[in-house]
Design a protein around this motif. Structure first.
Motif, short mmCIF file in Angstrom:
data_model
loop_
_atom_site.label_atom_id
_atom_site.label_comp_id
_atom_site.label_asym_id
_atom_site.label_seq_id
_atom_site.Cartn_x
_atom_site.Cartn_y
_atom_site.Cartn_z
N GLU A 171 0.80 -1.23 -0.09
CA GLU A 171 -0.17 0.20 0.10
C GLU A 171 0.93 1.37 0.08
OE1 GLU A 171 0.63 -2.07 2.37
OE2 GLU A 171 0.87 -0.61 4.45
N LEU A 204 4.27 1.13 -1.13
CA LEU A 204 5.37 1.04 -2.29
C LEU A 204 6.68 0.73 -1.50
CD1 LEU A 204 5.15 3.78 -4.97
CD2 LEU A 204 4.19 1.28 -4.99
N ALA A 258 7.45 1.62 1.45
CA ALA A 258 8.16 2.69 2.20
C ALA A 258 8.59 2.15 3.55
CB ALA A 258 7.15 4.11 2.20
N ARG A 306 6.84 -3.82 -8.34
CA ARG A 306 6.57 -2.23 -8.42
C ARG A 306 7.67 -1.23 -7.84
NH1 ARG A 306 1.37 0.89 -7.17
NH2 ARG A 306 1.97 3.10 -8.06
N ALA A 308 12.12 6.24 2.93
CA ALA A 308 11.62 6.23 4.20
C ALA A 308 10.04 6.67 4.08
CB ALA A 308 12.24 7.48 5.05
N LYS A 344 5.07 10.06 5.07
CA LYS A 344 3.68 10.19 6.00
C LYS A 344 4.02 10.22 7.42
CE LYS A 344 0.95 9.10 2.28
NZ LYS A 344 0.20 7.66 1.61
N MET A 371 13.13 13.27 15.95
CA MET A 371 13.89 12.65 14.83
C MET A 371 15.17 12.15 15.92
SD MET A 371 12.59 12.08 12.44
CE MET A 371 13.70 11.68 10.88
N PRO A 422 15.71 6.86 14.20
CA PRO A 422 15.17 6.15 13.05
C PRO A 422 16.26 5.39 12.14
CG PRO A 422 15.02 8.27 12.30
CD PRO A 422 15.57 8.38 13.89
N PHE A 423 17.58 5.84 12.53
CA PHE A 423 18.46 5.41 11.66
C PHE A 423 19.17 4.09 12.26
CE2 PHE A 423 18.75 9.85 12.15
CZ PHE A 423 18.52 10.24 10.80
N TYR A 474 10.92 0.83 -8.10
CA TYR A 474 11.40 1.89 -7.36
C TYR A 474 12.53 1.45 -6.20
CZ TYR A 474 8.16 4.77 -9.86
OH TYR A 474 7.03 5.16 -10.93
N GLU A 512 19.16 3.57 -0.48
CA GLU A 512 20.40 3.51 0.58
C GLU A 512 20.29 1.92 1.13
OE1 GLU A 512 18.46 7.27 2.15
OE2 GLU A 512 20.41 7.99 2.35
N GLU A 528 15.22 13.03 -2.06
CA GLU A 528 15.06 13.90 -0.72
C GLU A 528 15.07 15.38 -1.00
OE1 GLU A 528 17.18 11.22 -0.94
OE2 GLU A 528 16.98 9.83 0.68
N LEU A 536 11.93 17.13 -1.30
CA LEU A 536 11.14 16.93 -0.05
C LEU A 536 11.60 18.06 1.13
CD1 LEU A 536 10.96 13.20 0.52
CD2 LEU A 536 8.92 14.68 -0.31
N LEU A 542 20.54 7.92 5.36
CA LEU A 542 20.77 6.81 5.48
C LEU A 542 22.07 6.27 4.81
CD1 LEU A 542 17.05 5.32 5.88
CD2 LEU A 542 18.84 5.27 7.55
N MET A 596 15.77 10.33 -10.95
CA MET A 596 15.87 9.09 -10.98
C MET A 596 16.88 8.49 -12.05
SD MET A 596 12.37 7.36 -10.45
CE MET A 596 11.00 8.67 -9.90
N1 CO8 Z 1 6.39 7.43 2.04
C1 CO8 Z 1 5.13 7.02 2.48
N2 CO8 Z 1 4.18 6.63 1.38
C2 CO8 Z 1 4.76 6.40 0.20
C3 CO8 Z 1 6.02 6.60 -0.30
C4 CO8 Z 1 6.90 7.08 0.61
N3 CO8 Z 1 8.27 7.24 0.80
N4 CO8 Z 1 6.18 6.43 -1.51
C5 CO8 Z 1 4.91 6.08 -2.09
N5 CO8 Z 1 4.06 6.02 -1.18
C6 CO8 Z 1 2.51 5.57 -1.12
C7 CO8 Z 1 1.77 6.79 -1.60
O1 CO8 Z 1 1.54 7.87 -1.04
C8 CO8 Z 1 0.77 6.23 -2.35
O2 CO8 Z 1 -0.33 6.04 -1.25
P1 CO8 Z 1 -1.77 6.33 -1.31
O3 CO8 Z 1 -2.44 5.56 -2.24
O4 CO8 Z 1 -2.27 6.24 0.03
O5 CO8 Z 1 -1.70 7.89 -1.79
C9 CO8 Z 1 1.07 5.02 -2.55
O6 CO8 Z 1 2.26 4.73 -2.02
C10 CO8 Z 1 1.51 4.72 -4.20
O7 CO8 Z 1 2.33 5.92 -4.55
P2 CO8 Z 1 1.96 6.59 -5.64
O8 CO8 Z 1 0.55 6.83 -5.93
O9 CO8 Z 1 2.63 8.07 -5.49
O10 CO8 Z 1 2.47 5.77 -7.02
P3 CO8 Z 1 2.94 6.50 -8.35
O11 CO8 Z 1 3.34 5.32 -9.21
O12 CO8 Z 1 2.02 7.58 -8.94
O13 CO8 Z 1 4.62 7.16 -7.95
C11 CO8 Z 1 6.81 7.22 -6.99
C12 CO8 Z 1 5.75 6.30 -7.43
C13 CO8 Z 1 7.33 8.11 -7.91
C14 CO8 Z 1 7.66 6.50 -6.25
C15 CO8 Z 1 6.32 8.13 -5.98
O14 CO8 Z 1 5.05 7.30 -4.84
C16 CO8 Z 1 6.92 9.06 -4.95
O15 CO8 Z 1 7.61 9.76 -5.38
N6 CO8 Z 1 7.44 8.47 -3.59
C17 CO8 Z 1 8.31 9.16 -2.79
C18 CO8 Z 1 9.76 9.09 -3.11
C19 CO8 Z 1 10.44 9.80 -2.21
O16 CO8 Z 1 10.40 10.73 -2.11
N7 CO8 Z 1 11.35 9.03 -1.42
C20 CO8 Z 1 12.17 9.58 -0.52
C21 CO8 Z 1 11.70 9.58 0.95
S1 CO8 Z 1 12.66 10.34 2.16
C22 CO8 Z 1 13.91 9.23 2.49
O17 CO8 Z 1 13.82 8.16 1.92
C23 CO8 Z 1 14.91 9.67 3.58
C24 CO8 Z 1 15.79 8.55 4.04
C25 CO8 Z 1 16.36 8.89 5.30
C26 CO8 Z 1 15.72 8.78 6.41
C27 CO8 Z 1 16.07 8.45 7.58
C28 CO8 Z 1 15.00 8.03 8.90
C29 CO8 Z 1 14.50 6.76 8.49
#
Ligand code: CO8
Length: 258
Positions: free
Chosen positions: A24, A26, A28, A60, A66, A69, A79, A84-85, A105, A112, A132, A135, A141, A165
């Motif tokens: 649900e 991907l 995360a 997928r 991470a 939400k 944090m 969380p690391f 993805y 990481e 990141e 965002l 990580l 990407m």
């Molecule tokens: N976190 C939470 N939920 C996510 C994430 C995520 N990283 N990625 C996807 N989801 C959820 C979406 O919100 C969606 O949920 P819902 O259906 O409830 O809205 C579901 O997964 C499916 O995703 P999409 O509808 O967005 O799917 P698409 O095919 O349209 O897009 C993408 C796929 C391109 C992968 C898109 O989902 C995306 O850009 N995701 C975020 C990618 C991102 O920015 N990742 C970096 C996150 S920050 C991080 O990783 C920091 C690491 C260090 C942290 C250290 C502490 C642990």
């Protein structure tokens, strides 16, 4: 082992499989998933019957980072206190070789996580990136440290600063990925590679991984000294005698992990 809610575990021969399972989101990496991943990897690591671990996700997504939400509203103090690391750090220290079998993805913390493994095998559908910056944060990580070591400073800087990407073919050319395979063959290819590794002497695998890791953590002179010492110490093992005797006798070695 069956109590996990965000990962699936299985063992085939001497290979332990960890499948990230939050479709649900991907895959995360929320705190539960990171804790379960670390616990499962530690359990496989403690099991002498396991000679290689494979971490994989879904068609997928390996992991889309991470859990944004879960993190969104946290303060810097939270944090820091929740740390969380810690789970990923523990995961990156397991002694057993780990293969990341990546389809779809592998972004942010997902990329990481793949880089915390030893080998990255990619399906032709794989996409890697550190988004990141889009965002309002930076990788946390290992993305600013392991990615430049893997693909060079300048390409890593481009990815980290733009958040774009790269596809599997580009990741292979850049040296992040050891091989790209058709998506339908990913698990079979990962299994074949993992079995090849797991058939080796376990203490020698540990030594090889530890010495490889030294290359990421120390300078060349210290790393070369460390490697020489580890190499020398392996002559205390029955498996070294067996491996070399098997070569001389033109037969397959029978390692006993002693
Ligand atoms: N976190 C939470 N939920 C996510 C994430 C995520 N990283 N990625 C996807 N989801 C959820 C979406 O919100 C969606 O949920 P819902 O259906 O409830 O809205 C579901 O997964 C499916 O995703 P999409 O509808 O967005 O799917 P698409 O095919 O349209 O897009 C993408 C796929 C391109 C992968 C898109 O989902 C995306 O850009 N995701 C975020 C990618 C991102 O920015 N990742 C970096 C996150 S920050 C991080 O990783 C920091 C690491 C260090 C942290 C250290 C502490 C642990």
């Amino acid at each position: 082992m069956s109590d996990y809610s965000t990962i699936l575990l299985s063992t085939r021969g001497r290979v332990g499989w960890i499948t990230l399972n939050r479709p649900e989101a991907l895959n995360a990496l929320n705190s539960t998933l990171v804790e379960e991943l670390a616990a499962a990897a530690a359990a496989f690591d403690a099991d002498e019957e396991i000679g290689c671990i494979v971490v994989t996700g879904s068609e997928r997504a390996f992991a889309a980072g991470a859990d944004i939400k879960q993190m969104e509203d946290r303060s810097a103090v939270e944090m820091s206190l929740r740390n969380p690391f810690v789970g990923l750090e523990a995961f990156s220290r397991v002694r057993t070789p780990v293969i990341a079998a990546v389809a779809g993805y592998a972004l942010g913390g997902g990329c990481e996580l793949a880089m915390a493994c030893d080998i990255i095998l990619a399906a032709d559908t794989a996409r890697f990136g550190q988004p990141e910056i889009t965002l309002g944060v930076i990788p946390g990580l290992g993305g600013t440290q392991r990615l430049p070591r893997a693909i060079g400073y300048y390409k890593a800087a481009e990815l980290v600063l733009t958040g774009r990407m790269m596809d599997a073919a580009e990741a292979e050319r850049a040296g992040l990925v050891s091989r790209v395979v058709p998506a339908a063959d990913l698990f079979a290819e990962a299994e074949a590679m993992a079995e090849q590794i797991a058939a080796k002497s376990l203490p020698v695998l540990y030594a090889a991984k530890e010495s490889l890791r030294a290359s990421l953590e120390t300078g060349a002179a210290e790393g070369l000294r460390f490697e020489k010492q580890v190499f020398t110490s392996l002559f205390a093992l029955d498996d070294q005698k067996e491996g070399m005797a098997a070569f001389r006798e033109k037969r397959a070695p029978r390692f006993t992990n002693r």
